[in-house]
Design a protein around this motif. Structure first.
Motif, PDB file in Angstrom:
ATOM      1  N   GLU A 167       0.960  -1.107   0.118  1.00  0.00           N
ATOM      2  CA  GLU A 167      -0.005   0.033  -0.133  1.00  0.00           C
ATOM      3  C   GLU A 167       0.694   1.254  -0.118  1.00  0.00           C
ATOM      4  O   GLU A 167       1.679   1.388   0.870  1.00  0.00           O
ATOM      5  N   THR A 168       0.434   2.191  -1.011  1.00  0.00           N
ATOM      6  CA  THR A 168       1.105   3.408  -1.024  1.00  0.00           C
ATOM      7  C   THR A 168       0.046   4.365  -0.200  1.00  0.00           C
ATOM      8  O   THR A 168      -1.209   4.463  -0.879  1.00  0.00           O
ATOM      9  N   THR A 169       0.515   5.443   0.558  1.00  0.00           N
ATOM     10  CA  THR A 169      -0.428   6.401   1.156  1.00  0.00           C
ATOM     11  C   THR A 169       0.163   7.768   0.962  1.00  0.00           C
ATOM     12  O   THR A 169       1.665   7.870   1.466  1.00  0.00           O
ATOM     13  N   VAL A 170      -0.600   8.766   0.544  1.00  0.00           N
ATOM     14  CA  VAL A 170      -0.072  10.201   0.446  1.00  0.00           C
ATOM     15  C   VAL A 170      -0.953  10.931   1.456  1.00  0.00           C
ATOM     16  O   VAL A 170      -2.098  10.708   1.230  1.00  0.00           O
ATOM     17  N   VAL A 171      -0.489  11.565   2.249  1.00  0.00           N
ATOM     18  CA  VAL A 171      -1.386  12.565   3.180  1.00  0.00           C
ATOM     19  C   VAL A 171      -0.764  14.021   2.716  1.00  0.00           C
ATOM     20  O   VAL A 171       0.403  14.327   2.746  1.00  0.00           O
ATOM     21  N   GLU A 197      -8.965  14.901  10.354  1.00  0.00           N
ATOM     22  CA  GLU A 197      -8.809  16.235  10.801  1.00  0.00           C
ATOM     23  C   GLU A 197      -7.227  16.822  10.488  1.00  0.00           C
ATOM     24  O   GLU A 197      -6.822  18.003  10.157  1.00  0.00           O
ATOM     25  N   GLN A 198      -6.023  15.810  10.664  1.00  0.00           N
ATOM     26  CA  GLN A 198      -4.752  16.068  10.303  1.00  0.00           C
ATOM     27  C   GLN A 198      -4.214  16.011   8.854  1.00  0.00           C
ATOM     28  O   GLN A 198      -3.479  16.201   8.575  1.00  0.00           O
ATOM     29  N   GLY A 199      -5.435  16.147   8.051  1.00  0.00           N
ATOM     30  CA  GLY A 199      -5.050  15.724   6.469  1.00  0.00           C
ATOM     31  C   GLY A 199      -5.964  14.934   5.921  1.00  0.00           C
ATOM     32  O   GLY A 199      -6.881  14.104   6.219  1.00  0.00           O
ATOM     33  N   ARG A 200      -5.516  14.807   4.206  1.00  0.00           N
ATOM     34  CA  ARG A 200      -6.276  13.917   3.697  1.00  0.00           C
ATOM     35  C   ARG A 200      -5.395  12.869   3.245  1.00  0.00           C
ATOM     36  O   ARG A 200      -4.438  13.208   2.548  1.00  0.00           O
ATOM     37  N   LYS A 201      -5.864  11.704   3.421  1.00  0.00           N
ATOM     38  CA  LYS A 201      -5.047  10.493   3.003  1.00  0.00           C
ATOM     39  C   LYS A 201      -5.594   9.839   1.695  1.00  0.00           C
ATOM     40  O   LYS A 201      -6.822   9.585   1.554  1.00  0.00           O
TER      41      LYS A 201
END
Length: 417
Positions: A167-171, A197-201
Motif C-alpha cells: 500500500e502507498t499512502t499520500v497524506v 482532521e490532520q489531513g487527507r489520505k
C-alpha cells in the motif's frame, strides 16, 4: 475598447499531461479528445512514445496504446516541470535506466521535492536538478506526508505506487489539485480517500496495471482566467468561456473574483471524465482589494500573475501571501511579475512569499518581456488591451499552454469593434 464574445479555450493542461502519461502505461488503447497540444503537454506525449507506447494523432483525437515494457531512454522534457516530475514517479519502479532532462529553465528548477519522497519507496534517482538519472528498482509502498501542498509531488508518489508492492499512502495537509486521484479510477485503479482532521489520505494498493479508457478533456480554467480578467478590466466587456473545468481545486480564482466584487455567471453544468464542467460568463466590474493567502493559494497558484494585474485596478491594498512556490516556476514569478508590472506603472512590491499591490493605478506604455514565461506573456497581453502602448516581447511562448491565444483575442476584439 472592451472585448465581447464566446471562447472555447484549449483542453486542461493538468488533465492532458495525466491522460497522456497514464495512457502510455495502460493496457489497451486510450482515446483522448480535446487534449491540449501545447509544448508542455507534447513533451509528455513524446515521452511515452519514446518509452514504447504507440501514438496515433488525428484532428479529433489522440489514441495511445500503452506498454508495460518501458524502454531505456533519454527524454527531453522541454520546459515541463509536470512531465519530468510525474515521469520520475512512473519510471522509478520500472526495469531500465532513464535520463530525464529539459531546457535551460527546467534545469534550474529543483527536483529534490520529488526525488526525496520517491526515495522513501526505494527509488534510485541521481540529481537534484535535471538531468536526472533514474535506475529502475523494485519499489515498496510507504506512507508519505507532503510538507507543503503540491499536486506534482502527490502525483509522482501515487504513480510510483502503481509499481510498488503493498500500500502507498499520500497524506496532504491542504487539498491540492486532485486530477490524478480523479483520473486513476477512470483507468481502473481502486483508490480510497479519507478526509481526516490532520489531513487527507489517499491510498492505493500496488502493483496494479492501468486499463485503457476514453477521456474528453474540458477547457483549462487557467487559460479561461485570462478572458475572465479581460472581461472584468475592459470597458463594456462581456466574455463567456464554454465547457470549462470546474474542479473545486481549480476554482479559487473565481472565488477571489467574487471577493473582489465581480459577478460570476455559471451555466450549463455537466460532468465529463469524473470532473464537473460549465460555461462561465464575466463582464466589466469595479474591483475591491483583498487578501489572498493560506488555503486559497494552491487552487489559484497559476493565476497569481493575473491577480496581480487585477489588483493594480482594484480600490485599496491587495496582499498576496503564502505563495513562495512561485519562485520556482518557469521563472521566479514573484520577481518577474513585480518588475514587469512596475514598468507599466503598477505600485507593487515583492515579499518573500508574495506581493503587495496598491490600486487603482493607471497603466502606462512600455516595452516588456515575457521572460520565457507563457503565463506572464498572456497577463501582459491582457494589460495591453487596457493600455495599447504596452508592447510584449517574446509572446510566442504562449504556445506552451494556449497555442490559439492570439487568434481568440482577435475574435473577441472583432466582436466589439
Amino acid at each position: 475598447m472592451g472585448l465581447r464574445g464566446t471562447v472555447r479555450v484549449p483542453g486542461d493542461k493538468s488533465m492532458t499531461h495525466r491522460a497522456f502519461l497514464m495512457g502510455g502505461i495502460a493496457e489497451g488503447t486510450t482515446v483522448i479528445s480535446n487534449a491540449l497540444l501545447g509544448a508542455d503537454c507534447l513533451a509528455s506525449l513524446a515521452a511515452v512514445e519514446a518509452l514504447g507506447a504507440h501514438v496515433q494523432q488525428t484532428e479529433q483525437e489522440i489514441r495511445i496504446t500503452g506498454t508495460t515494457a518501458l524502454k531505456a531512454a533519454t527524454i527531453d522534457c522541454g520546459n515541463s516541470g509536470t512531465t519530468i516530475r510525474l515521469l520520475s514517479g512512473i519510471l522509478a519502479g520500472s526495469q531500465e535506466t532513464y535520463t530525464l532532462t529539459g531546457d535551460e529553465s527546467l534545469q534550474r528548477r529543483p527536483m529534490d521535492r520529488v526525488t526525496v519522497p520517491l526515495a522513501t519507496l526505494g527509488a534510485d534517482i541521481e540529481g537534484t536538478y535535471a538531468p536526472l538519472t533514474i535506475h529502475g528498482q523494485p519499489l515498496v509502498g510507504t506512507t508519505y506526508t507532503l510538507p507543503v501542498a503540491s499536486a506534482q509531488v502527490k502525483s509522482a508518489v501515487l504513480l510510483a505506487g502503481l509499481f510498488a508492492t503493498g500500500e502507498t499512502t499520500v497524506v496532504e495537509p491542504i487539498l491540492s489539485r486532485d486530477h490524478t486521484e480523479r483520473m486513476l479510477p477512470k483507468f481502473g485503479t481502486d483508490l480510497t480517500i479519507q478526509e481526516q482532521e490532520q489531513g487527507r489520505k489517499i491510498r492505493l494498493q500496488g502493483p496494479v496495471r492501468l486499463q485503457a479508457t476514453e477521456i474528453d478533456i474540458p477547457g483549462d480554467p487557467s487559460s479561461a482566467a485570462f478572458w475572465w480578467a479581460a472581461a472584468i478590466l475592459g470597458a463594456d466587456s462581456r466574455i463567456t468561456t464554454e465547457h470549462v473545468l470546474m474542479n473545486p481545486t481549480r476554482t479559487g480564482f473565481l472565488q477571489v473574483l467574487r471577493q473582489m466584487g465581480a459577478s460570476v455567471e455559471i451555466t450549463n453544468r455537466r460532468e465529463t471524465a469524473g470532473e464537473e464542467t460549465a460555461d462561465v460568463t464575466l463582464m466589466t466590474t469595479s474591483l475591491q482589494a483583498v487578501a489572498i493567502e493560506g488555503e486559497q493559494i494552491p487552487s489559484l497558484i497559476d493565476e497569481i500573475p493575473l491577480l496581480a494585474l487585477l489588483a493594480t485596478q482594484a480600490e485599496g491594498r491587495t496582499v498576496i501571501r503564502d505563495a513562495a512556490e512561485l519562485r520556482v516556476k518557469e521563472t521566479d514569478r514573484i520577481e518577474t511579475v513585480v518588475s514587469t508590472l512596475r514598468k507599466i506603472g503598477a505600485q507593487i512590491e515583492a515579499t518573500e512569499d508574495g506581493m503587495i499591490i496598491d490600486g487603482p493605478t493607471p497603466l502606462v506604455g512600455a516595452t516588456v518581456d515575457s521572460a520565457g514565461d507563457h503565463r506572464l506573456a498572456m497577463m501582459l497581453t491582457i494589460a495591453a488591451t487596457l493600455q495599447p502602448e504596452i508592447e510584449v516581447l517574446g509572446n510566442e511562448v504562449v504556445e506552451v499552454s494556449y497555442p490559439t491565444f492570439y487568434d481568440d483575442l482577435k475574435t473577441l476584439q472583432q466582436t466589439n469593434p
